[in-house]
Scaffold this motif. Structure first.
Motif, mmCIF file in Angstrom:
data_model
loop_
_atom_site.group_PDB
_atom_site.id
_atom_site.type_symbol
_atom_site.label_atom_id
_atom_site.label_comp_id
_atom_site.label_asym_id
_atom_site.label_seq_id
_atom_site.Cartn_x
_atom_site.Cartn_y
_atom_site.Cartn_z
ATOM 1 N N HIS A 1 -1.494 -6.458 -6.262
ATOM 2 C CA HIS A 1 -1.844 -7.218 -5.062
ATOM 3 C C HIS A 1 -2.138 -6.327 -3.857
ATOM 4 O O HIS A 1 -2.050 -6.783 -2.718
ATOM 5 C CB HIS A 1 -0.714 -8.195 -4.724
ATOM 6 C CG HIS A 1 -0.341 -9.073 -5.874
ATOM 7 N ND1 HIS A 1 -1.163 -10.074 -6.331
ATOM 8 C CD2 HIS A 1 0.736 -9.072 -6.689
ATOM 9 C CE1 HIS A 1 -0.595 -10.666 -7.373
ATOM 10 N NE2 HIS A 1 0.559 -10.069 -7.608
ATOM 11 N N HIS A 2 -2.504 -5.088 -4.105
ATOM 12 C CA HIS A 2 -2.716 -4.180 -2.983
ATOM 13 C C HIS A 2 -3.915 -4.575 -2.121
ATOM 14 O O HIS A 2 -3.953 -4.273 -0.945
ATOM 15 C CB HIS A 2 -2.867 -2.724 -3.470
ATOM 16 C CG HIS A 2 -4.153 -2.431 -4.148
ATOM 17 N ND1 HIS A 2 -4.366 -2.698 -5.484
ATOM 18 C CD2 HIS A 2 -5.292 -1.901 -3.673
ATOM 19 C CE1 HIS A 2 -5.593 -2.332 -5.804
ATOM 20 N NE2 HIS A 2 -6.180 -1.845 -4.730
ATOM 21 N N ARG A 3 -4.858 -5.304 -2.678
ATOM 22 C CA ARG A 3 -6.020 -5.717 -1.887
ATOM 23 C C ARG A 3 -5.637 -6.724 -0.797
ATOM 24 O O ARG A 3 -6.197 -6.708 0.291
ATOM 25 C CB ARG A 3 -7.094 -6.294 -2.796
ATOM 26 C CG ARG A 3 -7.771 -5.241 -3.634
ATOM 27 C CD ARG A 3 -8.910 -5.826 -4.457
ATOM 28 N NE ARG A 3 -9.514 -4.807 -5.283
ATOM 29 C CZ ARG A 3 -9.203 -4.618 -6.563
ATOM 30 N NH1 ARG A 3 -8.314 -5.390 -7.157
ATOM 31 N NH2 ARG A 3 -9.796 -3.665 -7.246
ATOM 32 N N VAL A 4 -4.697 -7.581 -1.106
ATOM 33 C CA VAL A 4 -4.210 -8.547 -0.101
ATOM 34 C C VAL A 4 -3.525 -7.796 1.039
ATOM 35 O O VAL A 4 -3.769 -8.077 2.217
ATOM 36 C CB VAL A 4 -3.258 -9.578 -0.739
ATOM 37 C CG1 VAL A 4 -2.639 -10.477 0.315
ATOM 38 C CG2 VAL A 4 -3.983 -10.406 -1.786
ATOM 39 N N ALA A 5 -2.679 -6.840 0.684
ATOM 40 C CA ALA A 5 -1.974 -6.065 1.714
ATOM 41 C C ALA A 5 -2.962 -5.249 2.544
ATOM 42 O O ALA A 5 -2.848 -5.206 3.775
ATOM 43 C CB ALA A 5 -0.951 -5.144 1.070
ATOM 44 N N ARG A 6 -3.922 -4.629 1.906
ATOM 45 C CA ARG A 6 -4.901 -3.836 2.649
ATOM 46 C C ARG A 6 -5.738 -4.733 3.562
ATOM 47 O O ARG A 6 -6.046 -4.376 4.689
ATOM 48 C CB ARG A 6 -5.805 -3.059 1.697
ATOM 49 C CG ARG A 6 -6.729 -2.128 2.422
ATOM 50 C CD ARG A 6 -7.471 -1.218 1.504
ATOM 51 N NE ARG A 6 -8.316 -0.338 2.299
ATOM 52 C CZ ARG A 6 -8.743 0.817 1.893
ATOM 53 N NH1 ARG A 6 -8.412 1.263 0.702
ATOM 54 N NH2 ARG A 6 -9.508 1.543 2.662
ATOM 55 N N GLY A 7 -6.089 -5.919 3.082
ATOM 56 C CA GLY A 7 -6.811 -6.869 3.928
ATOM 57 C C GLY A 7 -5.989 -7.284 5.133
ATOM 58 O O GLY A 7 -6.488 -7.371 6.251
ATOM 59 N N GLY A 8 -4.699 -7.544 4.913
ATOM 60 C CA GLY A 8 -3.818 -7.901 6.023
ATOM 61 C C GLY A 8 -3.686 -6.782 7.035
ATOM 62 O O GLY A 8 -3.631 -7.023 8.240
ATOM 63 N N ILE A 9 -3.655 -5.551 6.546
ATOM 64 C CA ILE A 9 -3.573 -4.393 7.446
ATOM 65 C C ILE A 9 -4.829 -4.277 8.287
ATOM 66 O O ILE A 9 -4.762 -4.111 9.507
ATOM 67 C CB ILE A 9 -3.341 -3.100 6.642
ATOM 68 C CG1 ILE A 9 -1.956 -3.098 6.017
ATOM 69 C CG2 ILE A 9 -3.525 -1.868 7.529
ATOM 70 C CD1 ILE A 9 -1.758 -2.036 4.961
ATOM 71 N N GLY B 1 -1.179 -15.823 -0.541
ATOM 72 C CA GLY B 1 -1.330 -14.393 -0.291
ATOM 73 C C GLY B 1 -0.004 -13.736 0.032
ATOM 74 O O GLY B 1 0.319 -12.669 -0.496
ATOM 75 N N TRP B 2 0.777 -14.373 0.916
ATOM 76 C CA TRP B 2 2.073 -13.805 1.266
ATOM 77 C C TRP B 2 3.011 -13.808 0.067
ATOM 78 O O TRP B 2 3.740 -12.844 -0.170
ATOM 79 C CB TRP B 2 2.711 -14.542 2.439
ATOM 80 C CG TRP B 2 4.080 -14.046 2.707
ATOM 81 C CD1 TRP B 2 5.230 -14.760 2.622
ATOM 82 C CD2 TRP B 2 4.464 -12.714 3.070
ATOM 83 N NE1 TRP B 2 6.304 -13.958 2.920
ATOM 84 C CE2 TRP B 2 5.863 -12.691 3.194
ATOM 85 C CE3 TRP B 2 3.762 -11.544 3.297
ATOM 86 C CZ2 TRP B 2 6.571 -11.555 3.529
ATOM 87 C CZ3 TRP B 2 4.467 -10.396 3.642
ATOM 88 C CH2 TRP B 2 5.855 -10.412 3.757
ATOM 89 N N GLY B 3 2.976 -14.869 -0.719
ATOM 90 C CA GLY B 3 3.842 -14.942 -1.898
ATOM 91 C C GLY B 3 3.534 -13.859 -2.916
ATOM 92 O O GLY B 3 4.424 -13.376 -3.612
ATOM 93 N N ILE C 1 -0.986 -11.465 7.054
ATOM 94 C CA ILE C 1 -1.266 -11.925 5.688
ATOM 95 C C ILE C 1 -1.146 -13.441 5.599
ATOM 96 O O ILE C 1 -1.987 -14.105 4.984
ATOM 97 C CB ILE C 1 -0.344 -11.226 4.677
ATOM 98 C CG1 ILE C 1 -0.710 -9.737 4.585
ATOM 99 C CG2 ILE C 1 -0.441 -11.874 3.299
ATOM 100 C CD1 ILE C 1 0.272 -8.904 3.800
ATOM 101 N N GLN C 2 -0.137 -14.015 6.246
ATOM 102 C CA GLN C 2 0.025 -15.468 6.213
ATOM 103 C C GLN C 2 -1.131 -16.173 6.912
ATOM 104 O O GLN C 2 -1.589 -17.213 6.441
ATOM 105 C CB GLN C 2 1.350 -15.870 6.850
ATOM 106 C CG GLN C 2 2.535 -15.587 5.973
ATOM 107 C CD GLN C 2 3.845 -15.990 6.617
ATOM 108 O OE1 GLN C 2 4.002 -15.932 7.825
ATOM 109 N NE2 GLN C 2 4.801 -16.397 5.787
ATOM 110 N N VAL C 3 -1.604 -15.631 8.020
ATOM 111 C CA VAL C 3 -2.701 -16.263 8.748
ATOM 112 C C VAL C 3 -4.008 -16.172 7.963
ATOM 113 O O VAL C 3 -4.745 -17.154 7.857
ATOM 114 C CB VAL C 3 -2.864 -15.613 10.146
ATOM 115 C CG1 VAL C 3 -4.176 -15.992 10.792
ATOM 116 C CG2 VAL C 3 -1.702 -15.984 11.037
ATOM 117 N N HIS C 4 -4.287 -15.019 7.387
ATOM 118 C CA HIS C 4 -5.587 -14.810 6.757
ATOM 119 C C HIS C 4 -5.634 -15.151 5.269
ATOM 120 O O HIS C 4 -6.697 -15.465 4.746
ATOM 121 C CB HIS C 4 -6.031 -13.363 6.960
ATOM 122 C CG HIS C 4 -6.255 -13.031 8.390
ATOM 123 N ND1 HIS C 4 -5.304 -12.391 9.161
ATOM 124 C CD2 HIS C 4 -7.288 -13.286 9.220
ATOM 125 C CE1 HIS C 4 -5.763 -12.247 10.387
ATOM 126 N NE2 HIS C 4 -6.959 -12.780 10.460
#
Length: 153
Positions: free
Chosen positions: A75-83, A47-49, A39-42
């Motif tokens: 913020h579930h879209r950020v988490a799903r993107g990170g996954i 996003g991480w915050g 999440i931090q990279v992308h």
């Protein structure tokens, strides 16, 4: 009174390469750390915050490579993107596959139990055992079902 609304992601971490299953040493802390890094990279610090306060890995099974991840609904879209952008965890190459996303832990539990049964049936089909055959997977299904049902929000 306001309650926090969450999304529950059921994710299968499919191992890539010469390994057939995820290593037994893989655990929820390592998955969380890899997800944080992704999440931090992308998505950067913003996003991480947005997900850091609510992101938790509630369950992981090294037998079936399934994990349940909780994140705030907003913020579930950020988490799903990170996954989905994960490619390795501690040097072990994986392909993450989001099986289900639900609004309650109960639906996540039901989906996880159902998916565990399907994966075990596939394992048994590979070795061509009958459905009435008793093996260590029966014990695994019983213990994992109890463990999954004991999860709380």
């Amino acid at each position: 009174m306001v309650r926090f609304k969450n999304r529950w992601l059921l994710v299968e971490l499919i191992p890539v390469g010469e390994q057939q299953r995820a290593p037994a040493r893989l655990d929820a802390k390592q998955i969380w750390a890899a997800l944080k890094e992704s999440i931090q990279v992308h998505f950067g610090d913003v996003g991480w915050g947005s997900v850091s306060h609510s992101l938790t890995v509630k369950y992981f099974s090294p037998t079936t490579n399934i994990c349940i991840i909780r994140v705030a609904r907003d913020h579930h879209r950020v988490a799903r993107g990170g996954i989905t952008l994960l490619d390795s965890i501690d040097g072990n190459r994986i392909v993450p596959f989001v099986i289900d996303m639900s609004g309650t832990i109960k639906h996540a539990q039901l989906s996880t139990i159902e998916h565990n049964r399907k994966v075990i049936a596939q394992y048994r089909a590979r070795v061509q055992t009958s459905g009435s055959y008793q093996d260590s997977y029966d014990e695994y299904l019983d213990t994992s079902t109890k463990e999954i049902e004991s999860l709380h929000d």
